[in-house]
Design a protein around this motif. Structure first.
Motif, mmCIF file in Angstrom:
data_model
loop_
_atom_site.group_PDB
_atom_site.id
_atom_site.type_symbol
_atom_site.label_atom_id
_atom_site.label_comp_id
_atom_site.label_asym_id
_atom_site.label_seq_id
_atom_site.Cartn_x
_atom_site.Cartn_y
_atom_site.Cartn_z
ATOM 1 N N PRO A 272 3.462 -5.570 2.125
ATOM 2 C CA PRO A 272 2.806 -4.761 3.160
ATOM 3 C C PRO A 272 2.959 -3.263 2.899
ATOM 4 O O PRO A 272 2.050 -2.485 3.174
ATOM 5 C CB PRO A 272 3.543 -5.178 4.439
ATOM 6 C CG PRO A 272 4.044 -6.554 4.158
ATOM 7 C CD PRO A 272 4.419 -6.524 2.710
ATOM 8 N N ASP A 275 0.401 -1.835 0.974
ATOM 9 C CA ASP A 275 -0.876 -2.105 1.637
ATOM 10 C C ASP A 275 -1.616 -3.272 1.003
ATOM 11 O O ASP A 275 -2.837 -3.250 0.849
ATOM 12 C CB ASP A 275 -1.777 -0.863 1.660
ATOM 13 C CG ASP A 275 -2.891 -0.976 2.721
ATOM 14 O OD1 ASP A 275 -2.740 -1.826 3.623
ATOM 15 O OD2 ASP A 275 -3.883 -0.229 2.635
ATOM 16 N N TRP A 305 -3.131 -4.260 5.053
ATOM 17 C CA TRP A 305 -2.070 -5.158 5.518
ATOM 18 C C TRP A 305 -2.240 -5.467 6.993
ATOM 19 O O TRP A 305 -2.201 -6.631 7.406
ATOM 20 C CB TRP A 305 -0.701 -4.544 5.232
ATOM 21 C CG TRP A 305 0.313 -4.696 6.338
ATOM 22 C CD1 TRP A 305 0.830 -3.708 7.114
ATOM 23 C CD2 TRP A 305 0.937 -5.907 6.798
ATOM 24 N NE1 TRP A 305 1.718 -4.211 8.038
ATOM 25 C CE2 TRP A 305 1.807 -5.563 7.868
ATOM 26 C CE3 TRP A 305 0.835 -7.235 6.435
ATOM 27 C CZ2 TRP A 305 2.578 -6.506 8.550
ATOM 28 C CZ3 TRP A 305 1.596 -8.187 7.122
ATOM 29 C CH2 TRP A 305 2.454 -7.815 8.158
#
Length: 435
Positions: A272, A275, A305
């Motif tokens: 995450p 991204d 994300w």
């Protein structure tokens, strides 16, 4: 006749936290590894960060040993596996030797592993003997020897050694000009310290080691458990689970990933923080704990994300979010400076960092499949109007612990589950059949 293995093993313990257990265990592991010995290290109790450092020091994976959370049989199985692979097993204790229920001393007695006591000798000399004899006799435990940490000189070491009487001074380590850096949840992650291997090598080189004392250590007999009893039914066969793994989501037990694989799942890792969207093939998502508060700005700007986790949630994909994983799914996260950042917004509420610990200790989550054991350790608080679906139970007090939230297919809590403690409950959490 029960089959067994024999291996040199030590439980590295102390009178309290702050004596230098982790430093000494890391120094000893690195020194033995540099001598060509195969070293396996374990950590007593729930911990994510110390094992990362000890893995770096020893060059081998570090697992958890805890008579309550892990259980006797899995502890025994892990020790037996290590005995097959290693010349030496080191177990770093937790807190003081007799602290906790169960304690490091309980683990020592359960598996017949002698104790190596670490003492901070910086402000004592002959009193070291009284301290160590008290540690040995209170339980009692088998005391293999002592490592005197923060020793000022050879003369200081001789005074400590003389005070120990019938207990050998196994090694000494001088006061360090540069210590391992720390932050609010413990040591800084090894990957963030540019000269970590130089630090570990320096610790190993400065550890003055008594070879005769080492050679006199008796081998420990470790019973080999029945392998058939450890076989897990593939309750998650065919399922791909997306697992967040990056500097913001690093706190998970390696045994959790082993359990998911043993249940038949395929794991797909993603970041995450970079991204990265959830892998399209994922039928479930696991967001472990970590340090989202250190990366809140980057997470708040990770549009791909955030969009992917919202889409997965809307589609009913099971999502299990623990501690830092839950923090990243709240509406906002206030970091240590007080700056407020928007998060993914699946869990109604706001998270803010606190100056003091907000939760600590072993806990169990009641489920339809039985208790799922684990722990909690966090400095943040979630403010929400949501009613918890359940609460964990603190061990050993049995009073209510962390809130457990269910929002559609999302299960979120500050509770860190140890998956091998109840694989059937874990399978239910990651299955769409979970109510």
């Amino acid at each position: 006749m029960t089959a067994h293995l024999e291996v040199k093993a030590l439980l590295v313990a102390a009178v309290a936290s702050g004596q230098g257990k982790t430093t000494v265990t890391a120094a000893l592991a690195r020194k033995l590894a540099k001598q060509g010995k195969r070293v396996r290290v374990f950590k007593c109790g729930p911990d994510f960060i110390d094992p990362m450092l000890l893995e770096r020091a020893s060059g081998a994976p570090v697992r958890s040993l805890d008579l309550w959370m892990v259980g006797r049989e899995l502890c025994r199985s892990q020790l037996a596996q290590a005995a097959v692979e290693a010349d030496v097993i080191l177990i770093e204790g937790v807190m003081g030797l007799y602290d906790g229920a169960p304690s490091s001393a309980d683990l020592s007695r359960e598996f017949g592993v002698p104790v190596m006591a670490v003492i901070d000798a910086s402000a004592m000399a002959q009193t070291a003997g009284a301290l160590v004899h008290g540690l040995r006799d209170y339980g009692p435990v088998e005391m293999a020897g002592v490592v005197a940490n923060r020793v000022a000189s050879e003369g200081h070491a001789r005074m400590v050694a003389a005070s120990l009487r019938d207990i050998p001074l196994f090694a000494t380590l001088p006061r360090q000009a540069k210590s391992l850096p720390e932050r609010h949840l413990g040591l800084v992650l090894p990957g963030e310290v540019s000269d970590i291997d130089d630090l570990l090598d320096n610790l190993a080189d400065q550890l003055v080691f008594d070879e005769a004392a080492w050679n006199s250590l008796r081998p420990v007999r470790i019973e080999i458990p029945d392998a058939a009893a450890m076989v897990q039914a593939p309750l998650l066969a065919g399922l791909t689970i997306a697992v967040a793994r990056d500097p913001a989501f690093m706190f998970l037990y390696p045994a959790n990933l082993d359990t998911l694989r043993q249940l038949g799942a395929t794991l797909a890792f993603f970041s995450p923080l970079a991204d990265e969207a959830i892998p399209v093939e994922a039928g479930a998502v696991y967001l472990p704990g970590g340090y989202p508060e250190l990366h809140a700005q980057a997470l708040s700007q990770a549009a791909a994300w955030q969009a992917s986790i919202r889409t997965a949630h809307a589609a009913g994909v099971p999502i299990v979010a623990e501690c830092g994983g839950m923090m990243a799914l709240a509406d906002t996260l206030a970091d240590q400076s007080g700056a407020v950042w928007p998060m993914a917004g699946l869990l109604q509420g706001t998270v803010a960092m606190q100056p003091r610990l907000a939760g600590l200790g072993s806990q169990g989550l009641p489920t339809a499949q039985g208790v799922l054991r684990g722990h909690t350790f966090h400095y943040s608080k979630l403010e929400t109007v949501l009613e918890p679906a359940a609460h964990t139970i603190k061990h050993p007090s049995t009073v209510p612990g962390e809130a457990w939230y269910r929002v559609g297919s999302l299960a979120a809590s500050y509770f860190h589950a140890y998956f091998p403690s109840n694989p059937a409950a874990v399978a239910a959490l990651f299955s769409r059949s979970e109510p």
